[in-house]
Design a protein around this motif. Structure first.
Motif, PDB file in Angstrom:
ATOM      1  N   GLU A   1       0.741  -0.909   0.095  1.00 28.34           N
ATOM      2  CA  GLU A   1      -0.364   0.537  -0.340  1.00 28.34           C
ATOM      3  C   GLU A   1       0.349   0.714  -0.047  1.00 28.34           C
ATOM      4  O   GLU A   1       0.652   2.124  -0.493  1.00 28.34           O
TER       5      GLU A   1
ATOM      6  N   TYR B   1     -18.808  -8.336  -4.419  1.00 31.77           N
ATOM      7  CA  TYR B   1     -18.535  -7.409  -2.968  1.00 31.77           C
ATOM      8  C   TYR B   1     -18.325  -6.140  -2.948  1.00 31.77           C
ATOM      9  O   TYR B   1     -17.760  -5.924  -3.597  1.00 31.77           O
TER      10      TYR B   1
ATOM     11  N   SER C   1     -16.986  -3.139   0.060  1.00 28.25           N
ATOM     12  CA  SER C   1     -16.468  -2.883   1.044  1.00 28.25           C
ATOM     13  C   SER C   1     -16.987  -1.561   1.890  1.00 28.25           C
ATOM     14  O   SER C   1     -18.011  -1.043   0.349  1.00 28.25           O
TER      15      SER C   1
ATOM     16  N   HIS D   1     -17.124   1.074   8.759  1.00 26.15           N
ATOM     17  CA  HIS D   1     -16.675   1.975   7.532  1.00 26.15           C
ATOM     18  C   HIS D   1     -17.685   2.739   7.686  1.00 26.15           C
ATOM     19  O   HIS D   1     -18.565   3.173   7.815  1.00 26.15           O
TER      20      HIS D   1
ATOM     21  N   ALA E   1      -9.193 -10.094   4.155  1.00 23.36           N
ATOM     22  CA  ALA E   1     -10.088 -10.193   5.857  1.00 23.36           C
ATOM     23  C   ALA E   1     -10.566 -10.989   6.278  1.00 23.36           C
ATOM     24  O   ALA E   1     -11.229 -11.088   6.853  1.00 23.36           O
TER      25      ALA E   1
ATOM     26  N   LYS F   1      -5.655   1.637  -3.165  1.00 18.85           N
ATOM     27  CA  LYS F   1      -4.261   1.517  -3.827  1.00 18.85           C
ATOM     28  C   LYS F   1      -3.754  -0.351  -4.015  1.00 18.85           C
ATOM     29  O   LYS F   1      -5.315  -0.762  -3.226  1.00 18.85           O
TER      30      LYS F   1
ATOM     31  N   ASN G   1      -3.496  -4.035  -2.679  1.00 20.18           N
ATOM     32  CA  ASN G   1      -3.141  -4.541  -2.150  1.00 20.18           C
ATOM     33  C   ASN G   1      -3.394  -6.187  -1.788  1.00 20.18           C
ATOM     34  O   ASN G   1      -3.057  -6.573  -3.642  1.00 20.18           O
TER      35      ASN G   1
ATOM     36  N   GLU H   1     -15.910   6.425  -8.319  1.00 23.37           N
ATOM     37  CA  GLU H   1     -16.849   4.558  -8.637  1.00 23.37           C
ATOM     38  C   GLU H   1     -17.493   4.505  -8.980  1.00 23.37           C
ATOM     39  O   GLU H   1     -17.781   3.004 -10.250  1.00 23.37           O
TER      40      GLU H   1
ATOM     41  N   THR I   1      -7.564  -3.939   6.742  1.00 25.29           N
ATOM     42  CA  THR I   1      -6.100  -4.206   6.883  1.00 25.29           C
ATOM     43  C   THR I   1      -5.425  -3.612   5.700  1.00 25.29           C
ATOM     44  O   THR I   1      -3.207  -3.728   5.766  1.00 25.29           O
TER      45      THR I   1
ATOM     46  N   TYR J   1      -5.095  -8.427  13.837  1.00 23.58           N
ATOM     47  CA  TYR J   1      -5.737  -9.264  12.342  1.00 23.58           C
ATOM     48  C   TYR J   1      -5.310  -7.891  11.314  1.00 23.58           C
ATOM     49  O   TYR J   1      -5.268  -6.873  11.926  1.00 23.58           O
TER      50      TYR J   1
ATOM     51  N   ASN K   1      -5.278 -14.419  10.559  1.00 19.46           N
ATOM     52  CA  ASN K   1      -6.592 -14.627  10.039  1.00 19.46           C
ATOM     53  C   ASN K   1      -6.457 -16.481   9.367  1.00 19.46           C
ATOM     54  O   ASN K   1      -7.521 -17.117   9.112  1.00 19.46           O
TER      55      ASN K   1
HETATM   56  N1  LIG Z   1      -9.642 -12.124  12.080  1.00 20.05           N
HETATM   57  C1  LIG Z   1     -10.460 -10.538  11.412  1.00 20.05           C
HETATM   58  N2  LIG Z   1     -10.834 -10.616  10.612  1.00 20.05           N
HETATM   59  C2  LIG Z   1     -11.725  -9.468   9.883  1.00 20.05           C
HETATM   60  C3  LIG Z   1     -11.508  -8.246  11.066  1.00 20.05           C
HETATM   61  C4  LIG Z   1     -11.513  -8.668  12.554  1.00 20.05           C
HETATM   62  O1  LIG Z   1     -11.057  -7.890  13.382  1.00 20.05           O
HETATM   63  N3  LIG Z   1     -10.603  -9.740  12.616  1.00 20.05           N
HETATM   64  N4  LIG Z   1     -12.852  -7.348  11.052  1.00 20.05           N
HETATM   65  C5  LIG Z   1     -13.013  -7.481   9.926  1.00 20.05           C
HETATM   66  C6  LIG Z   1     -14.042  -6.382   9.545  1.00 20.05           C
HETATM   67  S1  LIG Z   1     -15.186  -5.424  10.643  1.00 20.05           S
HETATM   68  C7  LIG Z   1     -13.782  -6.127   8.088  1.00 20.05           C
HETATM   69  S2  LIG Z   1     -15.321  -4.267   7.906  1.00 20.05           S
HETATM   70  C8  LIG Z   1     -12.617  -6.633   7.089  1.00 20.05           C
HETATM   71  C9  LIG Z   1     -12.566  -5.244   6.033  1.00 20.05           C
HETATM   72  O2  LIG Z   1     -12.657  -5.867   5.255  1.00 20.05           O
HETATM   73  P1  LIG Z   1     -12.468  -5.104   3.469  1.00 20.05           P
HETATM   74  O3  LIG Z   1     -13.634  -3.707   3.916  1.00 20.05           O
HETATM   75  O4  LIG Z   1     -12.780  -5.540   2.655  1.00 20.05           O
HETATM   76  O5  LIG Z   1     -11.123  -3.896   4.059  1.00 20.05           O
HETATM   77  P2  LIG Z   1     -10.350  -3.086   4.402  1.00 20.05           P
HETATM   78  O6  LIG Z   1      -8.740  -3.243   5.027  1.00 20.05           O
HETATM   79  O7  LIG Z   1     -10.755  -2.209   4.509  1.00 20.05           O
HETATM   80  O8  LIG Z   1     -10.000  -2.468   2.867  1.00 20.05           O
HETATM   81  C10 LIG Z   1      -8.632  -1.777   2.583  1.00 20.05           C
HETATM   82  C11 LIG Z   1      -8.776  -1.694   0.390  1.00 20.05           C
HETATM   83  O9  LIG Z   1      -9.791  -0.828   0.184  1.00 20.05           O
HETATM   84  C12 LIG Z   1      -9.294  -0.112  -1.166  1.00 20.05           C
HETATM   85  N5  LIG Z   1      -9.462   1.455  -0.617  1.00 20.05           N
HETATM   86  C13 LIG Z   1      -9.642   2.084   0.682  1.00 20.05           C
HETATM   87  N6  LIG Z   1     -10.031   3.634   0.400  1.00 20.05           N
HETATM   88  C14 LIG Z   1     -10.984   3.007  -1.011  1.00 20.05           C
HETATM   89  C15 LIG Z   1     -12.669   3.208  -2.041  1.00 20.05           C
HETATM   90  O10 LIG Z   1     -12.474   4.714  -0.876  1.00 20.05           O
HETATM   91  N7  LIG Z   1     -12.270   2.724  -2.573  1.00 20.05           N
HETATM   92  C16 LIG Z   1     -12.279   1.593  -3.075  1.00 20.05           C
HETATM   93  N8  LIG Z   1     -12.954   1.490  -3.958  1.00 20.05           N
HETATM   94  N9  LIG Z   1     -11.301   0.894  -2.061  1.00 20.05           N
HETATM   95  C17 LIG Z   1     -10.658   2.051  -1.394  1.00 20.05           C
HETATM   96  C18 LIG Z   1      -7.882  -0.100  -0.967  1.00 20.05           C
HETATM   97  O11 LIG Z   1      -7.575  -0.516  -1.882  1.00 20.05           O
HETATM   98  C19 LIG Z   1      -7.350  -0.389   0.567  1.00 20.05           C
HETATM   99  O12 LIG Z   1      -6.118  -1.910   0.600  1.00 20.05           O
HETATM  100  O13 LIG Z   1     -12.426  -7.281   7.755  1.00 20.05           O
HETATM  101  C20 LIG Z   1     -12.595  -8.081   8.515  1.00 20.05           C
HETATM  102  N10 LIG Z   1     -12.076  -9.812   8.709  1.00 20.05           N
END
Ligand SMILES: Nc1nc2c(c(=O)[nH]1)N[C@H]1C(S)=C(S)[C@@H](COP(=O)(O)OP(=O)(O)OC[C@H]3O[C@@H](n4cnc5c(=O)[nH]c(N)nc54)[C@H](O)[C@@H]3O)O[C@H]1N2
Ligand SMILES: Nc1nc2c(c(=O)[nH]1)N[C@H]1C(S)=C(S)[C@@H](COP(=O)(O)OP(=O)(O)OC[C@H]3O[C@@H](n4cnc5c(=O)[nH]c(N)nc54)[C@H](O)[C@@H]3O)O[C@H]1N2
Ligand SMILES: [Mo]
Length: 760
Positions: free
Chosen positions: A108, A153, A155, A408, A472, A495, A497, A554, A660, A730, A734
């Motif tokens: 990133e 999907y 986010s 988020h 994730a 960015k 990932n 987007e 992440t 985390y 995972n």
């Molecule tokens: N073991 C474990 N696993 C978990 C969790 C935990 O507590 N423990 N938490 C969980 C939770 S709560 C969640 S919400 C998920 C998160 O899972 P996701 O929401 O899928 O992951 P993020 O890390 O938020 O995504 C980061 C990426 O989003 C992209 N990005 C950033 N900003 C933007 C934007 O404005 N637009 C677009 N299109 N892309 C963007 C970038 O490329 C960045 O690398 O993970 C889950 N996984």
């Protein structure tokens, strides 16, 4: 005492906030080469007619502070507005196979993606392509596939307008496969609250925090994850409100806060003590802890009634508004204190003292986060918190209610406008009428279903509107291997990932604007809207020059793919919708007239406009048309029991990450610096295991299913935790979360109570 020396757990000596948070912002400022637009953006952040930060979804106040951003909100803005660029020449220099060896941080930190890219299997590189080629290439692939095998999907960052059109696209294409990050997060909330109080979101609004007398606070970490929440918490405490915290980890943000915007506090270095009581419940122990609170309240009430004195329960409310109170009360009476103490790890005396605070408070709010939702019986924990609130009518009146702190920035809003795999949550008939098509009626796939589908080779395409799905999800190592069997993967991202490197046979990486950047369509700057944790909708306008002239919004990327994929249809006006986002808001209003009345006129209302909440009005859209008491079937939320030598791992977020996205290697508020490859363990368990600080160990899965899951290279780090609880970060941990280990009702992965063993 290992080696005869007392083991000292790591901790942070200062309050949360204060100079530490200023230094946190400064350090990322110096590392990230921010553009000039950053300062101007920070000054507009979370203010009416300003820019709505993409970090958390905490509400935006009507009367903002001068600086309405927290340490991590600033970090997220600086991270988005870096001057660093990850251009085609970077991809030319590094094959995908090589990049797979890199760490999340190193990917990133390359900076913003600048051009659409297509994976070239002959060289194993991503190579630049035109938007036109990307859209037609993706469309050709999608049209080869059975629509039921493709996933859409999300986010939780994309705004309401883009999210709405994304949902339409999936349904026009032919499926309800619209899981979002919420499936790993607050899905437990959506499913459980819907069952017990008939709404899938919290009932509180921001103003409630100005009037509550007590806050019962479960498994949420505001210091790191919703920094602006610290201000209302501090103000509440100063008014005399008592905060009772339940959390296995002593989180600094709930112990003491020093307001960086208060010169006197900054000079004296003295903050406000937040928690009135801090109860270090065992992981998964909340069901029994809340049972203890309820048991005491009911027992006090029983005694008063025997003496013919006034009840301390809200009897009228229980009669008029609640269902199954007597069954629950009987269960609470019958549950033994010894069980409650065993499963919660807390003392009866402490629970009774906390219950006395509950009884004395006229108005109580229940707050919670991942500590409650990410468990196998997480939905029962949420139900228990509702039980507690219902006893004294603490829902649907000023200063009281339930307040899940969403993740988020627009995750709640995306669900509101149709991003859902559950067709019954979406007004499909209205969509059919508005857009003249027959919507798919079958259930779509949740995140966990998608993972099973990938393993069984039943999912053939994955479109990702933001996020880092593969990183994730649970059981990551197995999932990564199966992932590449797909025909097509499309990643809409800001960015680079790791998910982008785990690609299908055909893969595109499509770079988009961030919310802080100016989004001009036909030379007119567009606003977008988001919904916060309190069901308030806010307009946001980006003003910073985009990171590259090739970026699209987007929304424009979604409509570009949709137009290329779907047949022409007189009611599917992709171009018109793209050129004026106000037209998309008109569609949202037509689809959800009650929630979005006069949408376009209200988007810049200070404090946001309220789309309403039925539980807030004491209207219960449940099966009994009343608020439901529920009798838990278990006293621990863990899916695999506790036994000697067995541990439960809490996967945690550091103060230097957003999911992440790893901003750096400092977890200042816990006194942990320099590495994420650590294992937090109590000094007592260290001693019992004969471990010393700095020993390197592995964690092995102990889920009883004979599957080998392992994460190695973890440095033993003494930490103040209940016995039997371990902490690790985390997403690094995972691979240890079994795919089947998820909340029983919502399928939210149980990331907070992962059964593991330690191996030297
Ligand atoms: N073991 C474990 N696993 C978990 C969790 C935990 O507590 N423990 N938490 C969980 C939770 S709560 C969640 S919400 C998920 C998160 O899972 P996701 O929401 O899928 O992951 P993020 O890390 O938020 O995504 C980061 C990426 O989003 C992209 N990005 C950033 N900003 C933007 C934007 O404005 N637009 C677009 N299109 N892309 C963007 C970038 O490329 C960045 O690398 O993970 C889950 N996984
Ligand atoms: N800076 C920053 N902000 C973020 C995020 C981020 O990663 N970084 N992520 C965003 C997202 S998507 C989300 S969902 C939210 C997540 O925000 P939170 O809901 O705060 O999530 P976590 O930090 O995963 O865990 C919360 C707390 O649960 C506690 N806990 C663990 N197990 C238990 C238990 O069994 N019982 C109780 N009572 N407590 C327990 C942990 O010690 C931790 O303090 O934050 C959002 N905001
Ligand atoms: Mo989340």
């Amino acid at each position: 005492m290992a080696n005869g020396k007392k083991i000292k757990p790591k901790e942070y000596a200062l309050p949360s906030g204060g100079w530490g948070s200023m230094r946190g912002i400064a350090s990322i400022f110096s590392r990230e080469h921010p553009t000039r637009g950053v300062v101007q953006t920070l000054m507009r952040q979370n203010k009416p007619e300003g820019y709505m930060c993409t970090s958390c979804s905490w509400g935006r106040p009507k009367h903002p502070h001068k600086f309405e951003f927290c340490e991590n909100g600033a970090k997220s803005t600086i991270w988005d507005l870096t001057e660093d660029r990850c251009k085609p020449d970077f991809f030319a220099q590094h094959t995908v196979t090589e990049l797979l060896q890199w760490q999340d941080y190193d990917l990133e930190i390359q900076g913003r993606l600048t051009e659409p890219m297509h994976y070239d299997p002959s060289t194993d590189n991503y190579i630049p392509c035109s938007w036109e080629d990307a859209f037609t290439g993706i469309a050709a692939e999608l049209n080869e596939l059975d629509p039921k095998t493709v996933i859409f999907y999300t986010s939780g960052k994309a705004a309401l307008e883009a999210a709405y059109l994304y949902g339409l696209f999936a349904r026009f294409y032919g499926n309800n496969n619209l899981p979002d990050s919420s499936n790993m997060c607050h899905e437990t909330t959506s499913v459980s609250l819907k069952k017990v109080i008939g709404t899938d979101v919290g009932s509180c609004v921001m103003e409630d925090f100005d009037h509550c007398d007590a806050i019962f606070y479960f498994g949420q970490n505001p210091g790191t994850n919703s920094g602006r929440f610290l201000h209302p918490l501090q103000e509440a405490v100063k008014r005399g409100c008592k905060i009772i915290v339940f959390n296995p980890v002593k989180e600094k943000g709930l112990i003491e806060f020093l307001n960086p915007q208060d010169p006197l506090e900054m000079l004296t270095g003295r903050g406000t003590d937040l928690a009135h009581m801090y109860l270090q419940v065992k992981p998964g122990g909340d069901i029994s802890a809340i049972m203890g609170l309820c048991k005491h309240v009911i027992s006090v009430d029983d005694t008063l009634r025997k003496e013919a004195l006034d009840s301390i329960l809200d009897v009228k409310f229980l009669e008029q508004h609640c269902h199954d109170f007597n069954e629950f009360a009987q269960q609470a009476r019958e549950t033994s204190w010894s069980d409650i103490e065993m499963y919660s790890g807390l003392l009866r005396a402490d629970l009774e003292a906390a219950a006395e605070v509950y009884i004395a408070a006229e108005r109580v709010i229940g707050v919670y986060g991942m500590g409650l939702t990410q468990h196998v019986h997480g939905s029962q924990g949420v139900g228990m918190l509702i039980n507690l609130l219902l006893l004294r009518g603490n829902i649907g009146r000023l200063g009281a209610g339930i307040s899940p702190v969403r993740g988020h920035s627009n995750v709640q809003g995306q669900r509101t406008v149709g991003i859902s795999e559950k067709p019954d949550l979406v007004p499909l008939d209205r969509l059919a009428e508005l857009f003249d098509f027959e919507p798919p009626r079958d259930h779509g796939l949740t995140t966990v279903d998608v993972c099973h589908g990938i393993l069984q080779n039943e999912v053939h395409g994955f479109i990702s509107l933001g996020g880092n799905f593969v990183r994730a999800i649970p059981e990551r190592n197995t999932m990564e291997q199966a992932w590449t069997n797909q025909s097509i993967t499309v990643y809409i991202a800001t960015k680079l990932n790791r998910s982008h490197l785990i690609h299908g046979r055909n893969s595109w990486l499509l770079p988009c604007l961030v919310r802080a950047e100016e989004d001009c369509q036909e030379n007119v700057p567009q606003a977008v809207t988001i919904e916060d944790s309190f069901s308030h909708i806010h307009g946001s306008i980006g003003k910073v020059k985009p990171a590259s002239p090739h970026l699209l919004s987007e929304l424009a990327i979604i409509t570009g793919i949709a137009k290329a994929t779907l047949p022409d249809h007189p009611k599917w006006c992709w171009d018109a919708w793209t050129s004026d986002y106000g037209k998309v808001r008109e569609l949202i209003e037509l689809t959800y007239p009650d929630d979005f009345k006069d949408y376009n006129q209200r988007i810049f209302q200070a404090g946001g406009f309220y789309r309403g909440n039925t539980a807030h009005e004491r209207v219960w859209k449940t099966s009994s048309k009343k608020a439901e008491f529920t009798c838990p079937s278990v006293l621990s939320a863990l899916g695999v029991g506790v036994a000697p030598g067995r541990y439960h791992l809490i996967t945690m977020r550091s103060n230097d990450q957003f999911n992440t996205t790893i901003y750096g290697f400092s977890d200042r508020l816990r006194g942990l610096e320099g590495s994420r490859e650590i294992l937090l363990i109590s000094p007592e368990d260290m001693e019992q295991e004969g471990l010393n600080e700095g020993d390197v160990v592995s964690l092995l899965s102990d889920a009883g299913d004979d599957v080998i899951r392992e994460v190695g290279g973890l440095k033993i780090t003494p930490f103040n935790l209940p016995r039997g609880a371990l902490g690790g970060y985390y997403p690094e941990m995972n691979p240890l979360v079994p795919l089947w280990y998820h909340d029983e009702m919502s399928k939210t992965p149980a990331s907070k109570g992962v059964p593991v063993r330690i191996r030297r």
